[in-house]
Design a protein around this motif. Structure first.
Motif, mmCIF file in Angstrom:
data_model
loop_
_atom_site.group_PDB
_atom_site.id
_atom_site.type_symbol
_atom_site.label_atom_id
_atom_site.label_comp_id
_atom_site.label_asym_id
_atom_site.label_seq_id
_atom_site.Cartn_x
_atom_site.Cartn_y
_atom_site.Cartn_z
ATOM 1 N N ILE A 106 0.848 -1.199 0.000
ATOM 2 C CA ILE A 106 0.000 0.000 0.000
ATOM 3 C C ILE A 106 0.879 1.243 0.000
ATOM 4 O O ILE A 106 1.823 1.347 0.787
ATOM 5 C CB ILE A 106 -0.918 0.049 1.244
ATOM 6 C CG1 ILE A 106 -1.810 -1.186 1.321
ATOM 7 C CG2 ILE A 106 -1.770 1.320 1.231
ATOM 8 C CD1 ILE A 106 -2.627 -1.276 2.607
ATOM 9 N N ARG A 145 0.009 5.244 0.443
ATOM 10 C CA ARG A 145 -1.081 6.167 0.753
ATOM 11 C C ARG A 145 -0.666 7.608 0.483
ATOM 12 O O ARG A 145 0.510 7.939 0.446
ATOM 13 C CB ARG A 145 -1.474 6.038 2.230
ATOM 14 C CG ARG A 145 -1.875 4.637 2.653
ATOM 15 C CD ARG A 145 -2.192 4.567 4.132
ATOM 16 N NE ARG A 145 -1.042 4.931 4.951
ATOM 17 C CZ ARG A 145 -1.048 4.942 6.277
ATOM 18 N NH1 ARG A 145 -2.143 4.625 6.928
ATOM 19 N NH2 ARG A 145 0.037 5.276 6.944
ATOM 20 N N HIS A 149 -4.585 6.727 -3.199
ATOM 21 C CA HIS A 149 -4.128 5.589 -2.400
ATOM 22 C C HIS A 149 -4.122 4.357 -3.306
ATOM 23 O O HIS A 149 -5.128 4.081 -3.982
ATOM 24 C CB HIS A 149 -5.055 5.340 -1.209
ATOM 25 C CG HIS A 149 -5.371 6.569 -0.411
ATOM 26 N ND1 HIS A 149 -4.430 7.237 0.337
ATOM 27 C CD2 HIS A 149 -6.540 7.256 -0.258
ATOM 28 C CE1 HIS A 149 -5.004 8.274 0.940
ATOM 29 N NE2 HIS A 149 -6.282 8.303 0.585
ATOM 30 N N GLY A 182 -3.103 0.116 -3.689
ATOM 31 C CA GLY A 182 -2.706 -1.145 -3.087
ATOM 32 C C GLY A 182 -2.676 -2.244 -4.129
ATOM 33 O O GLY A 182 -3.457 -2.215 -5.082
ATOM 34 N N PHE A 204 -6.737 -2.577 3.492
ATOM 35 C CA PHE A 204 -6.511 -1.363 2.709
ATOM 36 C C PHE A 204 -7.330 -0.208 3.260
ATOM 37 O O PHE A 204 -6.794 0.863 3.573
ATOM 38 C CB PHE A 204 -6.865 -1.624 1.239
ATOM 39 C CG PHE A 204 -6.726 -0.431 0.340
ATOM 40 C CD1 PHE A 204 -5.487 -0.055 -0.153
ATOM 41 C CD2 PHE A 204 -7.835 0.318 -0.026
ATOM 42 C CE1 PHE A 204 -5.345 1.049 -0.983
ATOM 43 C CE2 PHE A 204 -7.709 1.420 -0.861
ATOM 44 C CZ PHE A 204 -6.463 1.782 -1.343
#
Length: 230
Positions: free
Chosen positions: A100, A102, A122, A124, A217
């Motif tokens: 991930i 962000r 964001h 993932g 997530f």
């Protein structure tokens, strides 16, 4: 260079020449960009003339047409003219969890009114069986490539998702969420300050609402919309 150009062709999902697509001849050389800046400078001067703006005699606006042209080519729409650097992948050394990143800064432009869009992205993904992960900065570069164009947020979300999915070929799933404010909402029309738009595109394991990685997530983001966590 040729391999990188082929990669870019695979990543594009809209018609060449559109505001949210690449310009014909992409990527453009420095000389081509300078020629385009010259042409856009002349055209924007005529635009200001049509708005009855005496920009030539206004000391604050006398160079505005060229400033605007340079801003579009070098910054606001740079993703239409300038290629992303080559993608590098690395062995994950057995890591099989979610990756991930962000709060990737997003600066884009509404293709309807040419007002800015600002927010965060964001991203993932879960690497495939071969255990390859991509350099972290490449996720930022993907956001820049597609964000620095004319856009609508829904399509931008899909474009970023598509690019991440292709570059992490064989992945088990990709998820992309964008949270952004639109100046076309805050500065014109309804003129509401503080409103933000949330869009999400998922594939693979993330399509399952009960998937642990999907929950991980969203738990990591702590995104709130109207007081309710997404």
């Amino acid at each position: 260079m040729e391999n990188n150009k082929n990669l870019h062709q695979q990543l594009e999902v809209v018609q060449e020449g559109f505001a949210n697509g690449v310009a014909p001849g992409f990527p453009l050389s420095d000389q081509e960009k300078l020629k385009m800046i010259d042409q856009a400078t002349e055209a924007y001067g005529k635009f200001l003339d049509a708005l009855k703006c005496d920009w030539r005699n206004d000391p604050n606006s006398s160079d505005t047409p060229r400033r605007v042209a340079k801003a579009y080519v070098n910054d606001l729409w740079a993703g239409r003219y300038t290629a992303m650097s080559p993608i590098t992948s690395f062995p994950s050394d057995g890591y099989d969890g979610i990756v991930i990143e962000r709060n990737i800064p997003l600066t884009s432009m509404c293709s309807h009114h040419h007002q800015t869009i600002g927010g965060v992205v964001h991203i993932g993904y879960i690497a495939g069986e071969n255990g390859q992960v991509i350099g972290l900065s490449k996720l930022n570069r993907i956001v820049e490539l597609f964000g620095r164009r004319g856009a609508i947020q829904e399509q931008l979300t899909s474009a970023i998702h598509n690019a991440v999915s292709k570059i992490t070929e064989g992945n088990k799933g990709v998820i992309v969420t964008i949270v952004a404010g639109h100046s076309c909402v805050s500065c014109r029309g309804v003129k509401h300050q503080g409103a933000s738009m949330v869009t999400t595109k998922v594939s693979g394991v993330f399509t399952d609402n009960t998937n642990v990685a999907r929950k991980e997530f969203f738990d990591s983001l702590k995104i709130n919309n109207g007081g309710h966590q997404i």
